[in-house]
Design a protein around this motif. Sequence first.
Motif, PDB file in Angstrom:
ATOM      1  N   MET A 197       0.850  -1.205   0.000  1.00  0.00           N
ATOM      2  CA  MET A 197       0.000   0.000   0.000  1.00  0.00           C
ATOM      3  C   MET A 197       0.879   1.246   0.000  1.00  0.00           C
ATOM      4  N   THR A 198       0.731   2.087  -0.994  1.00  0.00           N
ATOM      5  CA  THR A 198       1.523   3.309  -1.079  1.00  0.00           C
ATOM      6  C   THR A 198       0.967   4.352  -0.114  1.00  0.00           C
ATOM      7  N   LEU A 199       1.849   5.237   0.344  1.00  0.00           N
ATOM      8  CA  LEU A 199       1.448   6.250   1.311  1.00  0.00           C
ATOM      9  C   LEU A 199       1.900   7.631   0.854  1.00  0.00           C
ATOM     10  N   PRO A 200       1.301   8.173  -0.188  1.00  0.00           N
ATOM     11  CA  PRO A 200       1.675   9.531  -0.595  1.00  0.00           C
ATOM     12  C   PRO A 200       1.106  10.574   0.359  1.00  0.00           C
ATOM     13  N   TYR A 201       1.920  11.561   0.675  1.00  0.00           N
ATOM     14  CA  TYR A 201       1.504  12.669   1.518  1.00  0.00           C
ATOM     15  C   TYR A 201       1.163  13.862   0.625  1.00  0.00           C
ATOM     16  N   ASP A 202       0.234  14.678   1.083  1.00  0.00           N
ATOM     17  CA  ASP A 202      -0.137  15.855   0.293  1.00  0.00           C
ATOM     18  C   ASP A 202      -0.933  16.808   1.184  1.00  0.00           C
ATOM     19  N   ASP A 203      -0.438  18.015   1.362  1.00  0.00           N
ATOM     20  CA  ASP A 203      -1.153  19.082   2.078  1.00  0.00           C
ATOM     21  C   ASP A 203      -1.846  18.595   3.347  1.00  0.00           C
ATOM     22  N   GLU A 226      -9.631  16.539  -6.315  1.00  0.00           N
ATOM     23  CA  GLU A 226      -9.417  16.623  -7.755  1.00  0.00           C
ATOM     24  C   GLU A 226      -8.087  15.982  -8.162  1.00  0.00           C
ATOM     25  N   ARG A 227      -7.049  16.184  -7.347  1.00  0.00           N
ATOM     26  CA  ARG A 227      -5.735  15.629  -7.688  1.00  0.00           C
ATOM     27  C   ARG A 227      -5.710  14.108  -7.586  1.00  0.00           C
ATOM     28  N   HIS A 228      -6.371  13.578  -6.554  1.00  0.00           N
ATOM     29  CA  HIS A 228      -6.230  12.152  -6.255  1.00  0.00           C
ATOM     30  C   HIS A 228      -7.433  11.314  -6.669  1.00  0.00           C
ATOM     31  N   ASP A 229      -8.551  11.965  -6.988  1.00  0.00           N
ATOM     32  CA  ASP A 229      -9.744  11.256  -7.447  1.00  0.00           C
ATOM     33  C   ASP A 229     -10.038  10.029  -6.577  1.00  0.00           C
ATOM     34  N   PRO A 230     -10.205  10.217  -5.260  1.00  0.00           N
ATOM     35  CA  PRO A 230     -10.370   9.065  -4.371  1.00  0.00           C
ATOM     36  C   PRO A 230     -11.745   8.423  -4.491  1.00  0.00           C
ATOM     37  N   ARG A 231     -11.792   7.164  -4.163  1.00  0.00           N
ATOM     38  CA  ARG A 231     -13.070   6.447  -4.086  1.00  0.00           C
ATOM     39  C   ARG A 231     -13.831   6.882  -2.832  1.00  0.00           C
ATOM     40  N   GLU A 232     -13.084   7.097  -1.757  1.00  0.00           N
ATOM     41  CA  GLU A 232     -13.661   7.542  -0.488  1.00  0.00           C
ATOM     42  C   GLU A 232     -12.748   8.574   0.156  1.00  0.00           C
ATOM     43  N   VAL A 233     -13.341   9.452   0.933  1.00  0.00           N
ATOM     44  CA  VAL A 233     -12.589  10.399   1.759  1.00  0.00           C
ATOM     45  C   VAL A 233     -12.990  10.145   3.202  1.00  0.00           C
ATOM     46  N   ARG A 264       6.406  20.781  -3.290  1.00  0.00           N
ATOM     47  CA  ARG A 264       5.511  19.641  -3.437  1.00  0.00           C
ATOM     48  C   ARG A 264       6.261  18.324  -3.274  1.00  0.00           C
ATOM     49  N   GLU A 265       6.923  18.233  -2.116  1.00  0.00           N
ATOM     50  CA  GLU A 265       7.649  17.016  -1.785  1.00  0.00           C
ATOM     51  C   GLU A 265       7.719  16.863  -0.268  1.00  0.00           C
ATOM     52  N   THR A 266       8.030  15.662   0.182  1.00  0.00           N
ATOM     53  CA  THR A 266       8.134  15.411   1.615  1.00  0.00           C
ATOM     54  C   THR A 266       9.579  15.531   2.071  1.00  0.00           C
ATOM     55  N   LEU A 267       9.733  16.004   3.293  1.00  0.00           N
ATOM     56  CA  LEU A 267      11.027  16.093   3.949  1.00  0.00           C
ATOM     57  C   LEU A 267      10.975  15.171   5.163  1.00  0.00           C
ATOM     58  N   SER A 268      11.833  14.160   5.187  1.00  0.00           N
ATOM     59  CA  SER A 268      11.832  13.186   6.278  1.00  0.00           C
ATOM     60  C   SER A 268      12.976  13.474   7.236  1.00  0.00           C
ATOM     61  N   PHE A 269      12.723  13.256   8.524  1.00  0.00           N
ATOM     62  CA  PHE A 269      13.708  13.531   9.560  1.00  0.00           C
ATOM     63  C   PHE A 269      13.919  12.286  10.412  1.00  0.00           C
ATOM     64  N   PRO A 270      15.045  12.240  11.141  1.00  0.00           N
ATOM     65  CA  PRO A 270      15.284  11.086  12.006  1.00  0.00           C
ATOM     66  C   PRO A 270      14.218  10.990  13.096  1.00  0.00           C
TER      67      PRO A 270
END
Length: 226
Positions: free
Chosen positions: A1-7, A50-57, A211-217
């Motif tokens: 399962m992918t886990l994209p982050y967005d806003d 609109e960006r992700h066109d989800p089946r459910e929110v 429009r990208e994620t920044l990961s930290f320790p």
Amino acid sequence: MTLPYDDRALVLDDVLVVADLHVGRGTGGDLAFPVGSNADLVERFRSLTERHDPREVVVAGDLLHSFQTVPRTVEDTVSGLRAACRETGARLIVTPGNHDTMLDSVWDGPTEREYRLGDTVVCHGHETPDSEAERYVVGHDHPTIEIEGQRRPCYLVGPGQYGDSEVLMLPSFNKLNAGVVVNRMSAADFQSPLVTDADRLEPVVWDESRRETLSFPALGEFRRML
């Protein structure tokens, strides 16, 4: 399962998850309500659908803010969220949080205490879940991280937090919520009972400009770097 982050949101396959919208925050008391903040909430929500066109929110708790009153502006905002889902054909589901005592006054759609998607369970996180899962996606604590004096909303991802299960905590979707700085918090400082080892929580920040994620320790290591 992918886990994209967005806003401040999360996409689990074809399901969009947001937490802690706190619709109505700032409409009462001494807190000034910034002009256009309701519109900002709905427009950002609509952009995500609109960006992700989800089946459910799925709203992971605290759709509403007030415990006692529901101003007309709240009804209008909730209607705007419904419309955004309707426009993309998404089904909107609410998993009630501790602030949602007046939910029935503005919401007659589907509600589930815990929403299951495969091995993941989405809930608000303010109380112990009934369902067993490999991952819990929650809100409730409104995490932010402070880096070089600047506070940023963040996700927190931690393995082995609730038993052997991973916990992924979302930031508040509402920009009016200042959030809590998690840099030096211990598990006892979190309100969610699903957080049991704060040192293993890894902050993830969504950089809107790039429009990208920044990961930290993980926080245990991150504290030693400050």
